[in-house]
Design a protein around this motif. Structure first.
Motif, PDB file in Angstrom:
ATOM      1  N   LEU B  67       0.830  -1.203   0.000  1.00  0.00           N
ATOM      2  CA  LEU B  67       0.000   0.000   0.000  1.00  0.00           C
ATOM      3  C   LEU B  67       0.862   1.249   0.000  1.00  0.00           C
ATOM      4  CD1 LEU B  67      -2.716  -0.994   2.628  1.00  0.00           C
ATOM      5  CD2 LEU B  67      -2.700  -1.361   0.166  1.00  0.00           C
ATOM      6  N   ASP B  68       2.106   1.069   0.330  1.00  0.00           N
ATOM      7  CA  ASP B  68       3.019   2.204   0.410  1.00  0.00           C
ATOM      8  C   ASP B  68       4.368   1.696  -0.088  1.00  0.00           C
ATOM      9  OD1 ASP B  68       3.772   4.740   0.909  1.00  0.00           O
ATOM     10  OD2 ASP B  68       3.377   4.708   3.069  1.00  0.00           O
ATOM     11  N   HIS B  88       5.473  -0.712 -10.028  1.00  0.00           N
ATOM     12  CA  HIS B  88       4.166  -0.525  -9.436  1.00  0.00           C
ATOM     13  C   HIS B  88       3.192  -0.365 -10.583  1.00  0.00           C
ATOM     14  CE1 HIS B  88       6.339   3.263  -9.634  1.00  0.00           C
ATOM     15  NE2 HIS B  88       5.191   3.797 -10.006  1.00  0.00           N
ATOM     16  N   LYS B  90       0.153  -2.336 -12.506  1.00  0.00           N
ATOM     17  CA  LYS B  90      -0.638  -3.555 -12.614  1.00  0.00           C
ATOM     18  C   LYS B  90      -0.230  -4.634 -11.618  1.00  0.00           C
ATOM     19  CE  LYS B  90      -4.051  -4.150 -15.524  1.00  0.00           C
ATOM     20  NZ  LYS B  90      -4.627  -2.906 -15.012  1.00  0.00           N
ATOM     21  N   ASP B  93      -1.145  -3.816  -8.121  1.00  0.00           N
ATOM     22  CA  ASP B  93      -2.593  -3.945  -7.974  1.00  0.00           C
ATOM     23  C   ASP B  93      -2.971  -5.405  -7.793  1.00  0.00           C
ATOM     24  OD1 ASP B  93      -2.883  -1.238  -8.388  1.00  0.00           O
ATOM     25  OD2 ASP B  93      -3.068  -1.482 -10.565  1.00  0.00           O
ATOM     26  N   ARG B  96      -1.965  -6.642  -4.334  1.00  0.00           N
ATOM     27  CA  ARG B  96      -2.922  -6.223  -3.303  1.00  0.00           C
ATOM     28  C   ARG B  96      -4.226  -6.980  -3.422  1.00  0.00           C
ATOM     29  NH1 ARG B  96      -2.692  -0.329  -5.136  1.00  0.00           N
ATOM     30  NH2 ARG B  96      -0.652   0.355  -4.432  1.00  0.00           N
ATOM     31  N   ASN B  97      -4.571  -7.270  -4.654  1.00  0.00           N
ATOM     32  CA  ASN B  97      -5.867  -7.864  -4.892  1.00  0.00           C
ATOM     33  C   ASN B  97      -5.897  -9.351  -4.585  1.00  0.00           C
ATOM     34  OD1 ASN B  97      -7.930  -8.872  -7.464  1.00  0.00           O
ATOM     35  ND2 ASN B  97      -8.639  -7.432  -5.905  1.00  0.00           N
ATOM     36  N   PRO B 122     -13.046  -6.994  -3.447  1.00  0.00           N
ATOM     37  CA  PRO B 122     -11.830  -7.363  -4.181  1.00  0.00           C
ATOM     38  C   PRO B 122     -12.145  -8.257  -5.378  1.00  0.00           C
ATOM     39  CG  PRO B 122     -11.536  -7.648  -1.837  1.00  0.00           C
ATOM     40  CD  PRO B 122     -12.998  -7.403  -2.051  1.00  0.00           C
ATOM     41  N   VAL B 125     -13.285  -5.657  -8.138  1.00  0.00           N
ATOM     42  CA  VAL B 125     -12.345  -4.722  -8.748  1.00  0.00           C
ATOM     43  C   VAL B 125     -11.222  -5.427  -9.476  1.00  0.00           C
ATOM     44  CG1 VAL B 125     -12.843  -2.917  -7.088  1.00  0.00           C
ATOM     45  CG2 VAL B 125     -10.906  -4.443  -6.707  1.00  0.00           C
ATOM     46  N   GLY B 126     -10.856  -6.612  -9.001  1.00  0.00           N
ATOM     47  CA  GLY B 126      -9.700  -7.280  -9.593  1.00  0.00           C
ATOM     48  C   GLY B 126      -9.947  -7.686 -11.034  1.00  0.00           C
TER      49      GLY B 126
END
Ligand SMILES: Nc1ncnc2c1ncn2[C@@H]1O[C@H](COP(=O)(O)OP(=O)(O)OP(=O)(O)O)[C@@H](O)[C@H]1O
Ligand SMILES: [Mg+2]
Lengths: 521, 242
Positions: B67-68, B88, B90, B93, B96-97, B122, B125-126
């Motif tokens: 996230l950071d 960072h 795709k 993402d 995280r997903n 999730p 959005v994924g």
């Protein structure tokens, strides 16, 4: 909203312009040949030449001058006299160049259905075909006398109704009356001769839809015009010979009759400009031919004005064009302001939703995904707004004459009384909300009461203002065609602007780090 | 500083922080929160990160969760031996997903969505192209097992803290991640409710889920298989608690 506004205004203006241009064409044809006061001789032969051109649909000679028309009805203790523009025309060929025959107003209904649609007191209900034929020939068939056709607003006898039809005012149905036309002949040297007058029976009236024309123009047969204005065929005297006992010179020939204008109509799809060039060359060769012919008793003027209708009506069209452009600019500004509004709305939505954006990003939504959410909003708003805007504009424009009528007349009492009743209801709601003590409700009811009260008062006091005064604008009705090019560009612009308006904050949203975003709120 | 573990030195680490540094520059004054934190977590572990308030626990967890981002040249985070921060976009993402599930200290549920929609977020959005029935199934199963099946249509605002946290955990687990990162999952709950949440996590752990949990409460940390301590921006001490 903005789209609707722009489309409505530009449509009306464009429609107005188109109407102007169109009726301009309907009234003067595509190309106008005009000479000076001396006039064009041998116009019949030139017309034959013109009709031989492949792009010419029709051509008609006419004399255009000014005159005074004495009306049958009084003003004070005298008969009313009106200034008029006199067109001495050949009505048959005029109808091939302009819409003359269709513009004749007084005619019986075309079929039973049309007759049924007419109001009970519409005089057209009782007309016979004869009045139309008389108008088309400018001859009163009852007597065989040459007749006159007046623009529909030349006399005060015609009162326009809401549906656009006319009723005779004070019983003055013009086609049953005679008028006296006075014109002043002008010699080829520009000297004014003795005015001449003639009584004509009114055979019909003409509605071109352009107020300027309908208010001023009258039509008489070409022959009569030529005679009255001394432009007719005349004997040519030999001034060098000895006069006879009565002091007359011997006649050695005839000078030809003359006209001052020739209107030419292009075939479908031929531009006025290209026709103009053709007519110009045709005239050049024609005048060369005539002037080389020594048996002729008159020469063609070397110079004539050959103008397209657009050039001819420049004075009429240009200001309207300017006006439209100004409107377009003004409303485009409003439009841009709207775009800015959308932008700021979206911006604040993005700011407000930053935390949620952070959540979405933290569970794996991609930047594009986040952006898409906002773009989609922009797209939906843009498409919906544009569609609604165009729809609204379409409704307004199509019904603009009715709306105009409504604004232009007193509000019906039922409506304003109704508004007062509604205001009363709102006031009761207000009292009730005060009693209940909910502040927001009180405010809303107060607002509703005030607004409704204002509307009601306005309606009650409203006594109709005619925005579209037919004497200011040239037309007797407001154009009601949507300008689809403007509509589409505005609508697509609306979509594009709201998408851009959404895209800027959306990309900002997408760029926020999830952790940053989550710290919000 | 390396965590030499009795636990499966031979199995490759699942998630690993290597010399991670994180500096917040707040105006002109930079605050060095992490000064080179190392952490290796193997599959099937339940690691508790202990530390006082402001020691950088949340920061570390955010870095682990992608996230950071760590500072420039400030170490890296590896997942399955691959740095997550190489690119960072795709990949992050997707990380995280799919690879991790994150449970926030303050739940962070979307207030406009229902409990059910939040839980399957999730999954939505994924992959918006693929069908969502899988996410739907998984979400309803999870919520069911968390005892929330009767509240699916409710908004998060209508739930208690414990219930919200369970929704958040369901959301974190809906894409069947391999690691669950939980930031003070019991921090805002009373002891009894917190116990319930921890039981739930323990049950997931028993099913093979790798867990990294941040807490300042040693009693909570005691439920983990291993506890590490964060102090002065480094992981200073680790002790197996079993
Ligand atoms: N975006 C930021 N900008 C500036 N400073 C920050 C930022 N995020 C965190 N910090 C600082 O970094 C330090 C560590 O914060 P962090 O949230 O990781 O602590 P924590 O160990 O989770 O504390 P707590 O137990 O209270 O949650 C704190 O001093 C905090 O003020
Ligand atoms: Mg924290």
């Amino acid at each position: 909203m903005c789209v609707a506004m722009v489309v409505t205004v530009v449509s009306v203006m464009t429609g107005f312009l188109d109407m102007l241009k169109n009726s301009g064409r309907q009234i003067v044809g595509d190309v106008i040949v005009s000479s000076g006061i001396a006039g064009l001789p041998y116009s019949d032969e030139f017309l034959v030449d013109l009709k031989g051109l492949k792009d010419v649909q029709g051509a008609t000679p006419l004399i255009d001058t000014i005159g005074l028309l004495r009306m049958p009805y009084p003003r004070g203790n005298q008969k009313e006299v009106a200034h008029v523009q006199v067109w001495a025309v050949d009505p048959i060929s005029l109808a091939t160049v302009t819409d003359y025959a269709n513009d004749l107003y007084w005619k019986p209904a075309e079929n039973a259905a049309a007759a049924l649609a007419m109001a009970e007191d519409d005089p057209r209900k009782n007309l016979s075909e004869k009045i139309l034929t008389d108008g088309k020939t400018l001859i009163q068939s009852k007597t065989g006398n040459p007749g006159i056709a007046l623009g529909i607003h030349v006399s005060i006898g015609n009162e326009r109704q809401r549906d656009g039809s006319y009723r005779p005012r004070y019983g003055w149905f013009m086609p049953e009356n005679d008028v006296t036309l006075t014109v002043v002949p002008v010699s080829s040297q520009g000297k004014i001769a003795e005015p001449r007058e003639q009584i004509f029976p009114v055979v019909n009236e003409v509605q071109t839809g352009i107020y300027e024309v309908d208010h001023n123009r009258i039509y008489i047969p070409l022959k009569e015009g030529q005679r009255l204005l001394r432009l007719d065929e005349a004997p040519l005297y030999d001034l060098n010979a000895e006069p006879d006992a009565q002091g007359r010179y011997p006649v050695i020939g005839k000078t030809p009759a003359r006209v001052t204008k020739i209107l030419v109509r292009a075939k479908q799809g031929v531009s006025a400009n290209s026709l103009r060039a053709q007519v110009e060359t045709a005239y050049a060769s024609f005048s060369k031919r005539i002037n080389a012919d020594l048996t002729r008793n008159a020469v063609m003027p070397d110079y004539v004005n050959v103008l397209t209708w657009e050039q001819q009506l420049r004075d009429l069209i240009a200001p309207v064009e300017k006006e439209r452009e100004m409107m377009r600019v003004l409303f485009s500004l409003i439009y841009l302001v709207c775009a800015g509004l959308i932008l700021s709305i979206f911006w604040s939505i993005v700011v407000e939703k930053t935390r949620d954006i952070g959540i979405l990003r933290s569970v794996g939504a991609s930047r594009l995904g986040v952006m898409w959410i906002f773009l989609r909003y922009g797209l939906v708003i843009g498409v919906l707004g544009s569609a609604l805007g165009v729809l609204l504009a379409w409704l307004v424009v199509r019904n603009i004459n009715a709306i105009h009528e409504a604004i232009g007349s007193d509000a019906p009492p039922t409506i304003w009384i109704g508004s007062f009743v509604l205001t009363g209801f709102f006031a009761i709601g207000l009292l009730y909300s005060i009693w209940r003590g909910k502040l927001l409700r009180i405010l809303l009811w107060l607002l509703a009461t005030l607004v409704m009260g204002l509307i009601a008062t306005f309606l009650a006091l409203h006594h109709g203002t005619l925005i579209w005064d037919p004497s200011v604008y040239y037309f007797t009705s407001v154009p009601d065609q949507v300008d689809w090019i403007t509509a589409w560009t505005t609508a697509i612009g609306g979509v594009v602007f709201s998408v851009i308006g959404a895209a800027i904050p959306a990309s900002k949203a997408a760029d926020i780090d999830p952790v940053e975003a989550l710290r919000y709120g | 500083m390396a965590d030499h573990q009795n636990h499966s030195d031979q199995t490759p680490p699942l998630i690993e922080a290597r010399g991670v540094r994180k500096t917040y520059s707040f105006g002109a004054v930079p605050v060095e929160v992490l000064t080179g934190a190392d952490l290796i977590v193997h599959p099937g572990e339940w690691v508790a990160v202990l530390g006082s308030s402001g020691s950088g626990k949340s920061t570390l967890l955010h870095l682990l969760g992608g996230l950071d981002r760590p500072d420039k040249n400030g170490g890296e985070i590896l997942f399955d031996g691959q740095p997550i921060s190489v690119s960072h976009g795709k990949r992050l993402d997707g990380y995280r997903n799919k690879d991790i599930g994150f449970v926030f200290q303050f739940y962070h549920l979307l207030p406009e969505l229902s409990v059910f929609e939040n839980a399957m977020l999730p999954g939505m959005v994924g992959n918006w192209m693929t069908n969502r029935s899988e996410a739907r199934k998984s979400a309803s199963k999870l919520l069911d097992s968390f005892g929330l099946s009767h509240r699916l249509a409710h908004r998060p605002g209508q739930l208690s803290g414990g219930e919200r946290q369970r929704v958040a955990i369901a959301r974190a687990l809906v894409n069947s991640p391999r690691v669950l990162l939980a930031d003070e999952p019991t921090g805002n709950l009373d002891a009894k409710t917190g116990e319930g949440i921890l039981d739930l996590l323990a049950q997931r752990h028993a099913n093979g889920l790798t867990l990294i949990m941040v807490t300042h409460d040693p009693a909570v940390a005691a439920r983990a298989t291993r506890v590490v301590k964060l102090a002065n921006g480094c992981v200073v001490q680790s002790s197996p608690s079993e």
